[in-house]
Enzyme design. Structure first.
Site, PDB file in Angstrom:
ATOM      1  N   SER A  66       1.743  -1.598  -8.679  1.00 41.26           N
ATOM      2  CA  SER A  66       0.435  -1.845  -9.299  1.00 41.26           C
ATOM      3  C   SER A  66       0.450  -1.857 -10.815  1.00 41.26           C
ATOM      4  CB  SER A  66      -0.581  -0.819  -8.819  1.00 41.26           C
ATOM      5  OG  SER A  66      -0.984  -1.157  -7.523  1.00 41.26           O
ATOM      6  N   LYS A  69      -0.517  -5.021 -12.340  1.00 35.32           N
ATOM      7  CA  LYS A  69      -1.928  -5.406 -12.449  1.00 35.32           C
ATOM      8  C   LYS A  69      -2.432  -5.411 -13.893  1.00 35.32           C
ATOM      9  CE  LYS A  69      -2.892  -3.434  -7.859  1.00 35.32           C
ATOM     10  NZ  LYS A  69      -3.551  -2.317  -7.147  1.00 35.32           N
ATOM     11  N   TYR A 193       0.244 -12.098  -4.918  1.00 33.05           N
ATOM     12  CA  TYR A 193      -0.016 -10.668  -5.177  1.00 33.05           C
ATOM     13  C   TYR A 193       1.177  -9.794  -4.743  1.00 33.05           C
ATOM     14  CZ  TYR A 193      -1.991  -6.008  -4.539  1.00 33.05           C
ATOM     15  OH  TYR A 193      -2.194  -4.649  -4.570  1.00 33.05           O
ATOM     16  N   TYR A 245      -6.623   5.071  -9.904  1.00 26.47           N
ATOM     17  CA  TYR A 245      -7.483   5.114  -8.710  1.00 26.47           C
ATOM     18  C   TYR A 245      -8.395   6.334  -8.769  1.00 26.47           C
ATOM     19  CZ  TYR A 245      -3.777   1.902  -7.429  1.00 26.47           C
ATOM     20  OH  TYR A 245      -2.876   0.893  -7.443  1.00 26.47           O
ATOM     21  N   VAL A 263       2.631   2.489  -6.787  1.00 28.72           N
ATOM     22  CA  VAL A 263       3.151   3.310  -5.683  1.00 28.72           C
ATOM     23  C   VAL A 263       4.680   3.353  -5.638  1.00 28.72           C
ATOM     24  CG1 VAL A 263       1.139   3.218  -4.128  1.00 28.72           C
ATOM     25  CG2 VAL A 263       2.918   1.471  -3.969  1.00 28.72           C
TER      26      VAL A 263
HETATM   27  N1  GLU Z   1       1.507  -3.502  -3.606  1.00 24.14           N
HETATM   28  C1  GLU Z   1       0.808  -2.267  -3.420  1.00 24.14           C
HETATM   29  C2  GLU Z   1      -0.324  -2.470  -2.440  1.00 24.14           C
HETATM   30  O1  GLU Z   1      -0.989  -3.460  -2.555  1.00 24.14           O
HETATM   31  C3  GLU Z   1       0.300  -1.772  -4.738  1.00 24.14           C
HETATM   32  C4  GLU Z   1      -0.396  -0.439  -4.655  1.00 24.14           C
HETATM   33  C5  GLU Z   1      -0.040   0.464  -5.805  1.00 24.14           C
HETATM   34  O2  GLU Z   1       0.985   0.313  -6.459  1.00 24.14           O
HETATM   35  O3  GLU Z   1      -0.807   1.389  -6.080  1.00 24.14           O
HETATM   36  O4  GLU Z   1      -0.572  -1.702  -1.569  1.00 24.14           O
END
Ligand code: GLU
Length: 311
Positions: A66, A69, A193, A245, A263
């Protein structure tokens, strides 16, 4: 700031992290990520003068997940400007990274660009007008340009692993599609994505890529203006309020810097005017953020006096 002090602090933190027994749990919902060594730890800090303080596994590539992002948001703002905010909000979610409940209440408009639904909506905007392969190429080249390193690549095994098991993300994307929030075929948007989440980078490369956020939109070493200063400031504001988050409040409280977690166990953090920081420790806490990554950043900001809220 003395570079010797920074070098010493970074080395001390890496030593302390190597001793810690509390390492969190490595993410297992993406099967390929479960294979990562929970003992890994890397830290890289790049100061305003370009000095790099690095320790531990700072040169080992890991799945940025993430953290990508932040960079897709930067690209999407470049492409659409404020039009982006018609399809995604700017408020902290207070719910899990892959939560679907809020989406129903908010008629398919995700709370912010960093929860999964929001990031999928951002990816869809980047994809519009392109083939998935082209859009992905643009994202990867942007990362290579920012890091000044053309060897950065996508880990195909991780991308395929998530593509096979990403049922929740597929649910989020289909749900948004039903509200007309996504313009492209769901499988194309998800494909891009999953692949940008699967970019592999080391702490050193990631800290390099984040430098423009620490220095008003500009890389101070190359002089490249990546974004206007106002945009860098706003991306940092979103990282502070939404970058972890439902652990974003705790991260601001303990670390006091804008930061984005993934993650894969990485965190990119920004000390405005001072440094770009990347840390990697694969074990996660209950909110899906790197446990020792947060602990290490807390030590760093405390010892260097870098919290944006005061010393
Ligand atoms: N590719 C992961 C997902 O979509 C990213 C989530 C993350 O890194 O927090 O679940």
């Amino acid at each position: 700031m003395s570079n010797q002090l920074l070098d010493r602090v970074v080395a001390e933190i890496a030593d302390e992290m190597a001793q810690r027994a509390d390492r969190g749990e490595v993410a297992s919902y993406i099967p390929e990520l479960a294979r990562v060594d929970p003992k890994a730890f890397g830290l890289a800090v790049i100061g305003a003068d370009g000095h790099v303080a690095a320790a531990g596994d700072a040169d080992v590539p890991f799945s940025i997940q993430s953290i990508s992002k932040v960079f897709t948001l930067t690209l999407a703002l470049g492409k659409a400007g404020d039009r982006l905010w018609r399809r995604v909000g700017r408020e902290p979610s207070g719910s899990a990274f892959n939560s679907i409940v809020q989406l129903e209440h908010e008629r398919g408009i995700p709370r912010n660009p960093f929860i999964n639904a929001g990031a999928i909506a951002v990816t869809d905007l980047i994809l519009s007008g392109h083939q998935p392969r082209e859009a992905l190429g643009d994202i990867l080249r942007f990362m290579q340009f920012l890091a000044g390193d053309s060897s950065i690549a996508i880990d195909e095994a991780v991308a395929k692993s998530e593509q096979r098991t990403g049922f929740r993300n597929a649910a989020l994307a289909n749900y948004m599609k039903s509200f007309g929030v996504l313009d492209n075929p769901v499988e194309y948007t998800l494909g891009v994505y999953f692949h940008h989440c699967a970019i592999a980078m080391s702490c050193r490369q990631l800290a390099m890529a984040g430098r423009f956020l620490a220095h008003s939109g500009q890389n101070p070493s190359t002089g490249h203006n990546v974004v206007p200063s106002e945009r860098a400031r706003r991306i940092n504001a979103l990282m502070l309020t939404c970058g972890h988050y439902d652990g974003s409040g705790e991260f601001a409280y303990r670390v006091g810097l804008p930061g984005k977690s993934g993650v894969g166990g990485g965190v990119l953090a920004v000390a405005p005017g001072r440094a770009s920081i990347a840390v990697w420790a694969p074990g996660l806490d209950a909110a899906g953020n790197s446990h020792l990554g947060r602990v290490a950043l807390e030590m760093l900001t405390r010892r260097m006096g870098w919290s944006i809220f005061g010393v």
